[in-house]
Every structure is written in structure tokens, then in C-alpha cells.
Design a protein around this motif. Sequence first.
Motif, PDB file in Angstrom:
ATOM      1  N   ASP A 114     -10.905  63.823   5.738  1.00 57.38           N
ATOM      2  CA  ASP A 114     -10.316  65.094   6.145  1.00 57.38           C
ATOM      3  C   ASP A 114     -10.978  65.438   7.481  1.00 57.38           C
ATOM      4  N   LEU A 115     -10.222  65.353   8.547  1.00 58.16           N
ATOM      5  CA  LEU A 115     -10.782  65.531   9.894  1.00 58.16           C
ATOM      6  C   LEU A 115     -11.362  66.921  10.114  1.00 58.16           C
ATOM      7  N   THR A 116     -10.906  67.913   9.340  1.00 57.45           N
ATOM      8  CA  THR A 116     -11.424  69.276   9.508  1.00 57.45           C
ATOM      9  C   THR A 116     -12.827  69.436   8.932  1.00 57.45           C
ATOM     10  N   THR A 117     -13.299  68.463   8.135  1.00 55.62           N
ATOM     11  CA  THR A 117     -14.644  68.557   7.557  1.00 55.62           C
ATOM     12  C   THR A 117     -15.705  67.887   8.429  1.00 55.62           C
ATOM     13  N   LEU A 118     -15.269  67.283   9.552  1.00 57.23           N
ATOM     14  CA  LEU A 118     -16.249  66.651  10.439  1.00 57.23           C
ATOM     15  C   LEU A 118     -17.084  67.721  11.134  1.00 57.23           C
TER      16      LEU A 118
ATOM     17  N   ALA B  84      -4.719  67.494  14.737  1.00 55.28           N
ATOM     18  CA  ALA B  84      -4.563  68.539  15.749  1.00 55.28           C
ATOM     19  C   ALA B  84      -5.962  68.937  16.196  1.00 55.28           C
ATOM     20  N   GLY B  85      -6.050  69.367  17.442  1.00 54.12           N
ATOM     21  CA  GLY B  85      -7.335  69.805  17.958  1.00 54.12           C
ATOM     22  C   GLY B  85      -7.527  69.501  19.423  1.00 54.12           C
TER      23      GLY B  85
ATOM     24  N   MET C 170      -9.979  57.040  19.350  1.00 56.27           N
ATOM     25  CA  MET C 170      -8.571  57.198  18.968  1.00 56.27           C
ATOM     26  C   MET C 170      -8.147  58.628  19.272  1.00 56.27           C
ATOM     27  N   THR C 171      -7.099  58.783  20.048  1.00 56.12           N
ATOM     28  CA  THR C 171      -6.682  60.109  20.519  1.00 56.12           C
ATOM     29  C   THR C 171      -5.927  60.893  19.450  1.00 56.12           C
TER      30      THR C 171
ATOM     31  N   THR D  20      -8.695  70.511  14.137  1.00 58.92           N
ATOM     32  CA  THR D  20      -8.326  71.703  13.373  1.00 58.92           C
ATOM     33  C   THR D  20      -7.373  71.358  12.247  1.00 58.92           C
ATOM     34  N   GLN D  21      -6.919  70.107  12.214  1.00 55.85           N
ATOM     35  CA  GLN D  21      -6.021  69.635  11.167  1.00 55.85           C
ATOM     36  C   GLN D  21      -6.060  68.116  11.168  1.00 55.85           C
ATOM     37  N   GLY D  22      -5.790  67.528  10.026  1.00 54.83           N
ATOM     38  CA  GLY D  22      -5.654  66.080   9.957  1.00 54.83           C
ATOM     39  C   GLY D  22      -6.311  65.475   8.737  1.00 54.83           C
TER      40      GLY D  22
END
Length: 175
Positions: free
Chosen positions: A43-47, A82-83, A110-111, A157-159
Motif C-alpha cells: 500500500d503506497l500510502t503506508t510508505l 497518485a502523488g 518507477m514513475t 497519496t494513493q496506490g
Amino acid sequence: MVQGNWMNNDGLYLKYGTSKVVPATAGEYLSYGETRTSEFFIDLTTLPAFGTASIPVGADVAFIPSGAFIEQVEVEVELAGAGATATLNVGLVGYDRTTVASATGFVNAMTVATLVQGAKVIINKSTDSFAGGYVGTAAGTPSNGYLWVTANTANFTQGKIKVRIKWRINTVITQ
């Protein structure tokens, strides 16, 4: 309930309280033959804040061994990233959780624009876009370790993504 963890004098990472019941988000598929597949849900938002790396939540139960030849890395996007201008790095950190073998060994920069819902980015060799230094190289991974993930240039912020690493151990068969 108290949550916590610590590294004891034997180098073992111990968890207590509610941190013991965090569900695993990583593991290895059963496969026959020499090729193995390790999968990590991120979960990219937990990074942590960009520029700070960490082991993904729940992914400290699966590791990549020393000398693994990385045949392929897949990044499958379940929820679009997103971010702003965020980029993603995926590397390897030792069992001590501080010795970084490579911050970009599997995925390099990675973009966020690549992380569109439903996308599946496949990295087979070191010349592919976003390939880290371990992908397709004869040397393989230099040490045992856990996945080490970094959001760079901005926070996500999302992903939600799955990273699948297909690997095998380089061994010489003798009789």
C-alpha cells in the motif's frame, strides 16, 4: 494493548503486543523446479515520508536469499498511484533491518505516471525501463534480506501494488 518490537542480543527481531498480529502481506508461491516466486503487496500510502525507506507493512516474513538470480520483476497495479511526481524504488535490506544492500536492486525510479490501474509492468533484464541492478545480472543478490521500499521526490497519496519477484539460486550441479 501495547505494541512494539525490538532486536535482541542474538540479532533476532522480536514482536510483542498487537504488532504480533499484523497480517502478512508477503510470501512465496509453491512452485516446482528451480524457479521461485515471491509476492509482496504494498500500500503506497503506508510508505514513510519520501526519501525514507522501510520494509513494507506485513512484509517482514518473506525474504530473498543471498545469490538469487533475479529472472523477472513484475509490478501489478491494483489501485492507481497518485502523488505529484512520486517515484518508487524497491531494493534489499539485511536481516538487521539497517544494512542496505541496494535501495534500487529490483525497481529503480518507477514513475507515478506508470502506476495506472490494471497495469502490469514486467522487468526482465537490466536494460528494461525501471530495472534495478539485480535484475538479470549473473552476480545476483549479494546478501539475504527483506524488501526495502522508498517513495522518492514526493509522497504517494494513493496506490496499491503487488511486486512479484521471480528468482532462482545459481548452483552448480555435480554428481
